[in-house]
Motif scaffolding. Structure first.
Motif, PDB file in Angstrom:
ATOM      1  N   LYS A  13      -5.520 -11.604  -5.206  1.00  0.00           N
ATOM      2  CA  LYS A  13      -6.404 -10.586  -4.619  1.00  0.00           C
ATOM      3  C   LYS A  13      -7.346 -11.228  -3.606  1.00  0.00           C
TER       4      LYS A  13
ATOM      5  N   ILE B  19      -8.133  -1.853  -7.594  1.00  0.00           N
ATOM      6  CA  ILE B  19      -7.396  -1.236  -6.495  1.00  0.00           C
ATOM      7  C   ILE B  19      -5.921  -1.073  -6.848  1.00  0.00           C
ATOM      8  N   ARG B  20      -5.425  -1.855  -7.819  1.00  0.00           N
ATOM      9  CA  ARG B  20      -4.044  -1.720  -8.292  1.00  0.00           C
ATOM     10  C   ARG B  20      -3.987  -1.819  -9.826  1.00  0.00           C
TER      11      ARG B  20
ATOM     12  N   LYS C  11       0.868  -1.174   0.000  1.00  0.00           N
ATOM     13  CA  LYS C  11       0.000   0.000   0.000  1.00  0.00           C
ATOM     14  C   LYS C  11       0.908   1.228   0.000  1.00  0.00           C
TER      15      LYS C  11
ATOM     16  N   VAL D  51     -15.284  -4.080  -3.321  1.00  0.00           N
ATOM     17  CA  VAL D  51     -13.834  -3.913  -3.483  1.00  0.00           C
ATOM     18  C   VAL D  51     -13.288  -4.892  -4.510  1.00  0.00           C
TER      19      VAL D  51
ATOM     20  N   SER E 220     -13.794  -3.869  -8.045  1.00  0.00           N
ATOM     21  CA  SER E 220     -13.233  -2.557  -8.378  1.00  0.00           C
ATOM     22  C   SER E 220     -11.718  -2.642  -8.519  1.00  0.00           C
TER      23      SER E 220
END
Length: 343
Positions: free
Chosen positions: A314, A336-337, A105, A331, A334
């Motif tokens: 994931k 995220i990376r 992150k 999530v 969607s």
């Protein structure tokens, strides 16, 4: 002027082997002597340091604990290092590159995975070009800031987003592909980076690592004639916390009552079921065909155009988070990376 500092991390794999010219035996390469063995690296405008696993890992033996170990090495050296190149066996490299993208992150520096099909000491090796260009890519900066700020995978003249890759060939030098996302850079006479394809970051704080990966998951590839009893046995098992189903085409599956009822019961009992296509390219679009509408109705989660490798890693990460069912679905579906294309 600041010279970028690059850390080369050798985990194992073909790229780190040299062949004894007398007996043909493969032995591990000593990366401490890399500048002497590959003098071309001295032409790169960067400082290179190396770190090797005490016991190199064949990529077939790669496990989540090693992903965390790689991440911790990067985190420990993060502040004083401008870029990282991870040397890794090709067989599971897409899994590792995908996992690393989710483990981090606030990553704002390049982490480039690479390897080779032939040992670094082989006469016709692809290892030198992959290694040299990966280091070059990791050292690219603009106004003191890394050009690439994500986990990538470089192989045979192309840099891909790591979590978009899959291994497609065990014999050709072009071993990887990114079927649903363009490559980020290409090495030819000039090194061309397509900056509009790169992942954009906002600096939200220090680098963090997600260490809790849940591996109680399975991958099930559908095929005509799949056994009812075996599928029901899998779905009724309390050992699984997540299941990825590789469906046909755009996310289609048999609409037989026993299949839908079995899935619905498992989802109601808490199993996270993810739908990805078994096609090389394309996306799951549940509800577009009647044979996928029921999957959507019972709560199967869409993997969109994610690769199986990205979906697996994931899922491992997200099962280690404290999320409600609705949050988990939102999530997972969607990006995220940059692993999935938004609808």
């Amino acid at each position: 002027m600041h010279k970028p500092k690059i850390l080369l991390i050798y985990t194992g794999g073909t790229i780190g082997m040299v062949k004894n010219p007398e007996n043909g035996a493969l032995t591990p390469f000593d990366f401490d002597t890399i500048l002497e063995r590959i003098p071309e690296l001295k032409l790169l405008d960067c400082e290179i340091k190396t770190f090797s696993f005490d016991h190199p890992i064949d990529s077939s033996n790669m496990e989540p604990k090693y992903w965390v170990e790689i991440a911790e090495i990067i985190q420990f050296n993060y502040e004083e290092t401008d870029g990282f190149v991870v040397l890794h066996g090709s067989d599971t490299m897409s899994y590792s590159a995908s996992a690393m993208s989710f483990i981090f992150k606030n990553l704002c520096k390049p982490v480039i995975f690479t390897g080779s099909q032939l040992p670094i000491g082989d006469l016709r090796t692809d290892a030198k070009e992959n290694l040299i260009t990966s280091i070059h890519l990791a050292s690219l900066q603009a106004n003191g800031v890394s050009v690439i700020q994500e986990v990538g995978l470089y192989f045979e003249y192309k840099l891909y987003r790591g979590n978009r890759t899959t291994k497609i060939n065990a014999e050709h030098f072009e071993a990887f592909d990114s079927p649903n996302y363009p490559y980020l850079a290409e090495s030819g006479v000039r090194l061309r980076v397509d900056e509009k394809m790169l992942l954009e970051h906002s600096n939200e704080g220090p680098l963090q690592i997600h260490r809790n990966l849940v591996t109680d998951i399975g991958v099930l590839k559908l095929f005509p004639g799949i056994s009812k009893s075996i599928l029901q046995g899998v779905l009724s098992s309390k050992l699984f916390k997540g299941l990825i189903i590789e469906t046909y085409g755009a996310g289609n599956a048999t609409s037989s009552d026993w299949f839908i009822r079995s899935l619905a019961r498992a989802i109601k009992n808490g199993l996270k079921v993810i739908n990805v296509t078994q096609c090389i390219g394309g996306s799951v679009r549940m509800g577009e065909y009647e044979t996928s509408s029921k999957l959507k109705e019972i709560g199967v989660i869409s993997g969109g155009d994610m690769t199986t490798e990205a979906a697996v890693t994931k899922l491992m990460i997200m099962l280690g988070m404290d999320l409600s069912d609705s949050e988990f679905k939102k999530v997972f579906e969607s990006p995220i990376r940059g692993e999935i294309t938004e609808n």
